[in-house]
Design a protein around this motif. Structure first.
Motif, mmCIF file in Angstrom:
data_model
loop_
_atom_site.group_PDB
_atom_site.id
_atom_site.type_symbol
_atom_site.label_atom_id
_atom_site.label_comp_id
_atom_site.label_asym_id
_atom_site.label_seq_id
_atom_site.Cartn_x
_atom_site.Cartn_y
_atom_site.Cartn_z
ATOM 1 N N VAL A 178 10.171 5.986 14.694
ATOM 2 C CA VAL A 178 9.961 6.334 13.285
ATOM 3 C C VAL A 178 10.142 5.090 12.419
ATOM 4 C CG1 VAL A 178 10.840 7.724 11.361
ATOM 5 C CG2 VAL A 178 10.860 8.660 13.672
ATOM 6 N N THR A 179 9.321 4.980 11.381
ATOM 7 C CA THR A 179 9.539 3.934 10.389
ATOM 8 C C THR A 179 10.308 4.527 9.213
ATOM 9 O OG1 THR A 179 7.563 2.717 11.014
ATOM 10 C CG2 THR A 179 8.429 2.295 8.815
ATOM 11 N N ASP A 180 11.458 3.928 8.947
ATOM 12 C CA ASP A 180 12.310 4.374 7.849
ATOM 13 C C ASP A 180 11.936 3.628 6.580
ATOM 14 O OD1 ASP A 180 14.454 6.236 7.774
ATOM 15 O OD2 ASP A 180 15.178 5.247 9.625
ATOM 16 N N ILE A 181 11.585 4.377 5.550
ATOM 17 C CA ILE A 181 11.221 3.727 4.295
ATOM 18 C C ILE A 181 12.023 4.344 3.158
ATOM 19 C CG2 ILE A 181 9.331 3.204 2.680
ATOM 20 C CD1 ILE A 181 7.383 3.646 5.021
ATOM 21 N N ALA A 182 12.587 3.481 2.320
ATOM 22 C CA ALA A 182 13.211 3.971 1.094
ATOM 23 C C ALA A 182 12.517 3.301 -0.077
ATOM 24 C CB ALA A 182 14.694 3.657 1.079
ATOM 25 N N ALA A 183 12.218 4.085 -1.100
ATOM 26 C CA ALA A 183 11.521 3.541 -2.264
ATOM 27 C C ALA A 183 12.154 4.049 -3.537
ATOM 28 C CB ALA A 183 10.048 3.923 -2.226
ATOM 29 N N THR A 184 12.163 3.193 -4.537
ATOM 30 C CA THR A 184 12.647 3.593 -5.856
ATOM 31 C C THR A 184 11.476 3.684 -6.820
ATOM 32 O OG1 THR A 184 14.741 2.482 -5.464
ATOM 33 C CG2 THR A 184 14.232 3.049 -7.743
ATOM 34 N N ILE A 185 11.374 4.807 -7.483
ATOM 35 C CA ILE A 185 10.351 4.982 -8.516
ATOM 36 C C ILE A 185 10.999 4.622 -9.844
ATOM 37 C CG2 ILE A 185 8.850 6.656 -9.670
ATOM 38 C CD1 ILE A 185 9.203 8.339 -6.990
ATOM 39 N N LEU A 186 10.427 3.633 -10.512
ATOM 40 C CA LEU A 186 10.990 3.204 -11.793
ATOM 41 C C LEU A 186 10.167 3.793 -12.919
ATOM 42 C CD1 LEU A 186 11.433 -0.456 -10.635
ATOM 43 C CD2 LEU A 186 13.298 1.107 -11.152
ATOM 44 N N VAL A 187 10.833 4.568 -13.765
ATOM 45 C CA VAL A 187 10.145 5.170 -14.901
ATOM 46 C C VAL A 187 10.728 4.600 -16.195
ATOM 47 C CG1 VAL A 187 9.649 7.297 -13.638
ATOM 48 C CG2 VAL A 187 11.735 7.139 -14.996
ATOM 49 N N MET A 239 0.821 -1.210 0.000
ATOM 50 C CA MET A 239 0.000 0.000 0.000
ATOM 51 C C MET A 239 0.854 1.259 0.000
ATOM 52 S SD MET A 239 -3.287 -0.970 2.269
ATOM 53 C CE MET A 239 -2.420 -1.891 3.505
ATOM 54 N N ALA A 240 1.984 1.200 0.699
ATOM 55 C CA ALA A 240 2.893 2.344 0.706
ATOM 56 C C ALA A 240 3.386 2.605 -0.719
ATOM 57 C CB ALA A 240 4.056 2.095 1.654
ATOM 58 N N ALA A 241 3.727 1.526 -1.408
ATOM 59 C CA ALA A 241 4.186 1.656 -2.795
ATOM 60 C C ALA A 241 3.088 2.249 -3.666
ATOM 61 C CB ALA A 241 4.629 0.301 -3.338
ATOM 62 N N GLU A 242 1.862 1.809 -3.443
ATOM 63 C CA GLU A 242 0.733 2.337 -4.221
ATOM 64 C C GLU A 242 0.529 3.828 -3.962
ATOM 65 O OE1 GLU A 242 0.013 -0.067 -6.816
ATOM 66 O OE2 GLU A 242 -1.951 0.849 -6.492
ATOM 67 N N VAL A 298 6.805 1.188 -8.421
ATOM 68 C CA VAL A 298 7.530 1.636 -7.237
ATOM 69 C C VAL A 298 8.007 0.415 -6.456
ATOM 70 C CG1 VAL A 298 7.339 2.888 -5.057
ATOM 71 C CG2 VAL A 298 6.172 3.761 -7.093
ATOM 72 N N GLU A 299 9.272 0.417 -6.114
ATOM 73 C CA GLU A 299 9.818 -0.653 -5.286
ATOM 74 C C GLU A 299 10.126 -0.118 -3.900
ATOM 75 O OE1 GLU A 299 13.389 -2.407 -6.689
ATOM 76 O OE2 GLU A 299 12.489 -3.195 -8.520
ATOM 77 N N ILE A 300 9.721 -0.859 -2.903
ATOM 78 C CA ILE A 300 10.127 -0.496 -1.540
ATOM 79 C C ILE A 300 11.460 -1.194 -1.261
ATOM 80 C CG2 ILE A 300 9.506 -0.584 0.907
ATOM 81 C CD1 ILE A 300 7.589 1.182 -0.644
ATOM 82 N N ASP A 301 12.504 -0.422 -1.061
ATOM 83 C CA ASP A 301 13.841 -0.999 -0.872
ATOM 84 C C ASP A 301 14.160 -1.229 0.596
ATOM 85 O OD1 ASP A 301 14.351 -0.694 -3.645
ATOM 86 O OD2 ASP A 301 14.740 1.431 -3.292
ATOM 87 N N LEU A 302 13.556 -0.415 1.430
ATOM 88 C CA LEU A 302 13.882 -0.505 2.854
ATOM 89 C C LEU A 302 12.627 -0.199 3.662
ATOM 90 C CD1 LEU A 302 16.314 -0.204 5.157
ATOM 91 C CD2 LEU A 302 15.633 2.180 4.962
ATOM 92 N N TRP A 303 12.440 -0.983 4.712
ATOM 93 C CA TRP A 303 11.302 -0.733 5.609
ATOM 94 C C TRP A 303 11.771 -1.125 6.996
ATOM 95 C CZ3 TRP A 303 5.929 0.312 4.246
ATOM 96 C CH2 TRP A 303 5.069 0.339 5.342
ATOM 97 N N GLU A 304 12.021 -0.140 7.833
ATOM 98 C CA GLU A 304 12.562 -0.425 9.151
ATOM 99 C C GLU A 304 11.739 0.267 10.213
ATOM 100 O OE1 GLU A 304 17.216 -1.149 8.400
ATOM 101 O OE2 GLU A 304 16.743 0.489 9.809
ATOM 102 N N ASP A 305 11.098 -0.554 11.047
ATOM 103 C CA ASP A 305 10.308 0.028 12.121
ATOM 104 C C ASP A 305 11.194 0.328 13.317
ATOM 105 O OD1 ASP A 305 7.727 -0.047 10.875
ATOM 106 O OD2 ASP A 305 7.783 -2.219 11.085
ATOM 107 N N GLY A 306 11.616 1.555 13.439
ATOM 108 C CA GLY A 306 12.393 1.969 14.608
ATOM 109 C C GLY A 306 11.467 2.220 15.785
ATOM 110 N N PRO A 307 12.045 2.553 16.942
ATOM 111 C CA PRO A 307 11.224 2.774 18.125
ATOM 112 C C PRO A 307 10.208 3.918 17.929
ATOM 113 C CG PRO A 307 13.566 3.292 18.546
ATOM 114 C CD PRO A 307 13.485 2.662 17.199
#
Ligand code: GDP
Ligand code: MG
Ligand code: K
Length: 297
Positions: free
Chosen positions: A226-235, A192-195, A215-224
């Motif tokens: 904050v949730t760290d998310i990295a995503a790549t948009i592929l065009v 859903m985040a990617a969407e 969209v690819e989600i490359d990283l998803w880290e639930d910290g105490p």
């Protein structure tokens, strides 16, 4: 004998008719993929709708709803046809009385696609000021294909979706539910985040390109905290990348802010979102990209 029903439904239609809007409305956050029956391994699951006595599993139909010329060629191939034959119900979605070459292609495909029942969903009826204009159009379509039912809906406003659900449910085979719908998995939140990111991107690039973007989600880290998310948009094209990044990164920053706010609302946590843009030729054939969106096991 089972008193529940469960089966596969495909929603097809050219880009922009409202397929995603319908899915979002029907499924909301319940895009969970937990356990999986062997029957469904051949399909990518797009979403699951569970009620007391039925479960509708929406199958993704790559190459059919992908739109654009290249994909339309693909759509004509046997794999696409057999995917359609394999589901229990097909929904063919159109946009009111607007009829384009894209619709024509999908209809042609359906005409070749065996005897799976097809519901014609006439979407965006909220847009029609004069409902009278619909009738001749529908008569014409009904003359060219024997639809199991014709259902006018508004995916956006949720109009007539009960009727749609009922029409789907009664055509599903009797059987146990395939999926345990209680848990929302991490994977589906990623999906859903990617969407969400994709939606913001498509809004910036205009409606002609939605299916060229993934969209690819490359990283998803639930910290105490904050949730760290990295995503790549592929065009697909350099020009798209340029537009997305914008002047000194202004556009991508704006997309990131909007997407982050929505994702925070979705997962009810603070989010740190990093977005990257990459050019990716031929992404639609790239299983890896699809898998990272949670379409696949
Ligand atoms: P898809 O490409 O088939 O998945 O289409 P989308 O779901 O992305 O919708 C394309 C556009 O049509 C979006 O701007 C939607 O908000 C809009 N839309 C979808 N359903 C409706 C509807 O029932 N009524 C109106 N007025 N707009 C709609
Ligand atoms: Mg869509
Ligand atoms: K999809």
């Amino acid at each position: 004998m089972s008193d529940t029903r469960c089966g596969l439904v495909a929603i097809v239609g050219r880009p922009n008719v409202g397929k995603s809007t319908l899915m979002n409305h029907l499924i909301g956050q319940k895009v969970s993929i937990t356990s999986r029956k062997p029957q469904t391994t051949r399909h990518r699951i797009h979403g699951i709708l569970s009620r007391n006595d039925y479960q509708i599993v929406f199958a993704d139909t790559p190459g059919i709803h992908a739109g654009q010329e290249r994909a339309l060629n693909r759509a004509m191939n046997d794999a696409a046809l057999s995917a359609l034959n394999d589901v229990d119900v097909i929904c063919f979605m159109v946009d009111g009385i607007k009829w384009t070459e894209g619709d024509e292609h999908v209809l042609k495909l359906l005409q070749r696609a065996g005897d799976t029942p097809v519901l014609l969903l006439v979407n965006k009826v909220d847009n029609l000021e004069d409902k009278q204009v619909l009738l001749p159009h529908l008569q014409d379509l009904a003359g060219r294909f024997s639809f199991a039912e014709i259902i006018p809906v508004s995916a956006l406003r949720g109009h007539n979706l009960e009727a749609l659900e009922k029409a789907l449910a009664e055509r599903l085979p009797e059987g146990e539910f395939w999926f345990d719908d209680e848990q929302l998995t991490d994977r589906s939140l990623r999906f859903m985040a990617a969407e969400i990111v994709r939606e913001k991107v498509v809004r910036q690039l205009g409606q002609e390109v939605p299916h060229q973007i993934t969209v690819e989600i490359d990283l998803w880290e639930d910290g105490p905290k904050v949730t760290d998310i990295a995503a790549t948009i592929l065009v697909e094209r350099r020009g798209q990348k340029k537009i997305l990044i914008g002047d000194q990164g202004a556009r991508i920053k704006q997309i990131g802010t909007q997407a982050r706010q929505d994702i925070e609302r979705l997962i009810e946590r603070k989010v740190m979102l990093n977005l990257w843009v990459k050019i990716k030729a031929g992404w639609s054939d790239d299983e890896r990209a699809l898998r990272s969106l949670g379409y696949d096991q």
